[in-house]
Motif scaffolding. Structure first.
Motif, PDB file in Angstrom:
ATOM      1  N   GLY A   9      -0.881 -26.413  76.891  1.00 20.67           N
ATOM      2  CA  GLY A   9      -1.328 -26.556  78.250  1.00 20.67           C
ATOM      3  C   GLY A   9      -1.777 -28.085  78.732  1.00 20.67           C
ATOM      4  N   LEU A  10      -1.772 -28.899  77.583  1.00 20.37           N
ATOM      5  CA  LEU A  10      -2.275 -30.199  77.804  1.00 20.37           C
ATOM      6  C   LEU A  10      -1.324 -31.238  77.199  1.00 20.37           C
ATOM      7  CD1 LEU A  10      -5.949 -30.097  77.351  1.00 20.37           C
ATOM      8  CD2 LEU A  10      -4.821 -30.081  79.415  1.00 20.37           C
ATOM      9  N   PRO A  11      -1.067 -32.490  77.439  1.00 18.32           N
ATOM     10  CA  PRO A  11      -0.426 -33.522  76.773  1.00 18.32           C
ATOM     11  C   PRO A  11      -0.984 -33.594  75.174  1.00 18.32           C
ATOM     12  CG  PRO A  11      -1.206 -34.222  78.979  1.00 18.32           C
ATOM     13  CD  PRO A  11      -1.870 -33.104  78.730  1.00 18.32           C
ATOM     14  N   PRO A  50     -12.222 -37.984  65.759  1.00 12.34           N
ATOM     15  CA  PRO A  50     -12.950 -36.715  66.323  1.00 12.34           C
ATOM     16  C   PRO A  50     -13.544 -37.022  67.722  1.00 12.34           C
ATOM     17  CG  PRO A  50     -13.389 -37.067  63.966  1.00 12.34           C
ATOM     18  CD  PRO A  50     -12.551 -38.364  64.474  1.00 12.34           C
ATOM     19  N   GLU A  51     -14.096 -38.417  67.861  1.00 12.10           N
ATOM     20  CA  GLU A  51     -14.816 -38.934  69.096  1.00 12.10           C
ATOM     21  C   GLU A  51     -13.813 -39.040  70.089  1.00 12.10           C
ATOM     22  OE1 GLU A  51     -18.023 -39.069  69.378  1.00 12.10           O
ATOM     23  OE2 GLU A  51     -18.344 -38.204  67.209  1.00 12.10           O
ATOM     24  N   VAL A  52     -12.743 -39.483  69.770  1.00 15.54           N
ATOM     25  CA  VAL A  52     -11.450 -39.511  70.857  1.00 15.54           C
ATOM     26  C   VAL A  52     -11.266 -38.081  71.296  1.00 15.54           C
ATOM     27  CG1 VAL A  52      -9.024 -40.253  71.316  1.00 15.54           C
ATOM     28  CG2 VAL A  52     -10.599 -41.709  69.921  1.00 15.54           C
ATOM     29  N   GLU A  53     -10.926 -37.490  70.274  1.00 12.98           N
ATOM     30  CA  GLU A  53     -10.760 -35.795  70.878  1.00 12.98           C
ATOM     31  C   GLU A  53     -11.964 -35.402  71.759  1.00 12.98           C
ATOM     32  OE1 GLU A  53      -9.263 -31.717  68.606  1.00 12.98           O
ATOM     33  OE2 GLU A  53     -10.586 -33.053  67.393  1.00 12.98           O
ATOM     34  N   LYS A  54     -13.097 -35.641  71.384  1.00 12.16           N
ATOM     35  CA  LYS A  54     -14.063 -35.268  72.206  1.00 12.16           C
ATOM     36  C   LYS A  54     -14.002 -35.679  73.843  1.00 12.16           C
ATOM     37  CE  LYS A  54     -17.339 -34.670  68.632  1.00 12.16           C
ATOM     38  NZ  LYS A  54     -19.019 -35.266  68.025  1.00 12.16           N
ATOM     39  N   ARG A  55     -13.795 -36.906  73.850  1.00  6.92           N
ATOM     40  CA  ARG A  55     -13.626 -37.654  75.121  1.00  6.92           C
ATOM     41  C   ARG A  55     -12.201 -37.452  75.926  1.00  6.92           C
ATOM     42  NH1 ARG A  55     -16.561 -40.185  71.696  1.00  6.92           N
ATOM     43  NH2 ARG A  55     -18.009 -41.903  72.186  1.00  6.92           N
ATOM     44  N   LEU A  56     -11.410 -36.849  75.285  1.00  6.09           N
ATOM     45  CA  LEU A  56     -10.173 -36.374  75.786  1.00  6.09           C
ATOM     46  C   LEU A  56     -10.060 -34.652  76.004  1.00  6.09           C
ATOM     47  CD1 LEU A  56      -7.455 -38.695  74.443  1.00  6.09           C
ATOM     48  CD2 LEU A  56      -8.795 -38.814  76.729  1.00  6.09           C
ATOM     49  N   ALA A  57     -11.234 -34.039  75.477  1.00  5.99           N
ATOM     50  CA  ALA A  57     -11.191 -32.483  75.859  1.00  5.99           C
ATOM     51  C   ALA A  57     -10.866 -32.067  77.225  1.00  5.99           C
ATOM     52  CB  ALA A  57     -12.628 -32.130  75.218  1.00  5.99           C
ATOM     53  N   GLY A  58     -10.122 -31.336  77.218  1.00  2.00           N
ATOM     54  CA  GLY A  58      -9.797 -30.856  78.819  1.00  2.00           C
ATOM     55  C   GLY A  58      -8.502 -31.769  79.307  1.00  2.00           C
ATOM     56  N   LYS A  59      -8.267 -32.782  78.627  1.00  2.00           N
ATOM     57  CA  LYS A  59      -7.283 -33.668  79.158  1.00  2.00           C
ATOM     58  C   LYS A  59      -5.968 -33.832  78.227  1.00  2.00           C
ATOM     59  CE  LYS A  59     -11.086 -36.403  81.258  1.00  2.00           C
ATOM     60  NZ  LYS A  59     -11.561 -37.900  81.424  1.00  2.00           N
ATOM     61  N   ALA A  60      -6.303 -33.710  76.826  1.00  2.00           N
ATOM     62  CA  ALA A  60      -5.068 -34.067  75.819  1.00  2.00           C
ATOM     63  C   ALA A  60      -5.533 -33.007  74.665  1.00  2.00           C
ATOM     64  CB  ALA A  60      -4.516 -35.235  75.916  1.00  2.00           C
ATOM     65  N   PHE A  61      -4.630 -32.788  73.756  1.00  2.00           N
ATOM     66  CA  PHE A  61      -4.746 -32.315  72.513  1.00  2.00           C
ATOM     67  C   PHE A  61      -4.554 -33.516  71.594  1.00  2.00           C
ATOM     68  CE2 PHE A  61      -2.563 -28.102  74.157  1.00  2.00           C
ATOM     69  CZ  PHE A  61      -3.811 -27.830  74.476  1.00  2.00           C
TER      70      PHE A  61
END
Length: 237
Positions: free
Chosen positions: A55-57, A72-83
């Motif tokens: 569902g996401l890039p 892990p912090e990048v993943e939090k910031r891109l939650a809902g925008k990218a995997f």
């Protein structure tokens, strides 16, 4: 499906990829590269979440322990925008295992963005060897992620650095800057965007947890910048 089953399904891909990475290193590497060209400890850390979702890039961060720190912090910031996934490794550019690790991950799933770096390991290798190996490193990423947008990340500085003598096999900010400059030659020639993580970390020992790695303050700043660069490239032009 219960919570436990969903968790196991989520973890199975990164586990299998990590096992494959170490297994191939143990079996194939000695026949291809003299052990003297490797570090005393070589490692590879692959982590892919949302492996069955579309569902996401999908974003891959390639790098070393610095990348492993901010991923892990990048993943939090891109939650809902990218995997967000990571391939963190100690392998030097000219080590065939690095190219195999990259191929393994990029062939496992389609990635829309690849944010990549290599420059903090392999100090027993000269910068001439770094320059010679960089084109194949870049070509491997482009070959196995032909539709991905790429971002090059500059290698971060040390907390404290002293000049090295010619031929001395250890890190220094002088050598890190030289490797960044070499990489930029190839990156600019391909018009690939640059994420300059070197400059904002320079002259800030308070961001470090040791001479190489960063504390939560430094990691937060890096993650903010990495996520922002990825968001820019994810947005429709």
């Amino acid at each position: 499906m219960g919570t436990f089953e969903r968790l196991m399904k989520l973890l199975v891909v990164p586990f299998l990829l990590l096992v494959s990475c170490f297994a191939s290193s143990a079996v194939a590497a000695p026949a291809e590269v003299p052990q003297s060209e490797r570090e005393g400890i070589e490692w590879c850390d692959i982590w892919i979440t949302h492996a069955n979702e579309t569902g996401l890039p999908r974003v891959l961060l390639i790098g070393d322990s610095i990348t492993r720190g901010y991923e892990p912090e990048v993943e939090k910031r891109l939650a809902g925008k990218a995997f967000v996934a990571r391939l963190a490794t100690s392998a030097f550019l000219s080590d065939p295992m690095l190219l195999k690790e990259i191929t393994l991950v990029l062939d496992s799933l389609p990635f829309d963005v690849v944010h990549f770096n290599n420059g903090m390991h392999g100090w027993q290798h000269s910068e001439d060897k770094y320059k010679k190996a960089f084109p194949e490193f870049l070509a491997t990423i482009q070959k196995h992620a032909p539709h991905a947008k790429l971002i090059w990340a500059a290698t971060t500085p040390l907390k404290e650095s002293t000049p090295v003598k010619p031929g001395e096999a250890r890190s220094s900010d002088e050598r890190i800057a030289a490797r960044n400059a070499i990489a930029l030659e190839f990156i600019k020639a391909k018009s690939i965007p640059v994420d300059d993580l070197y400059t904002p970390m320079t002259g800030h020992p308070e961001y470090h947890s040791d001479n190489v790695h960063f504390n939560p303050q430094g990691i937060t700043l890096q993650a903010d910048q990495v996520a922002a660069e990825i968001e820019k490239i994810l947005k429709p032009q």
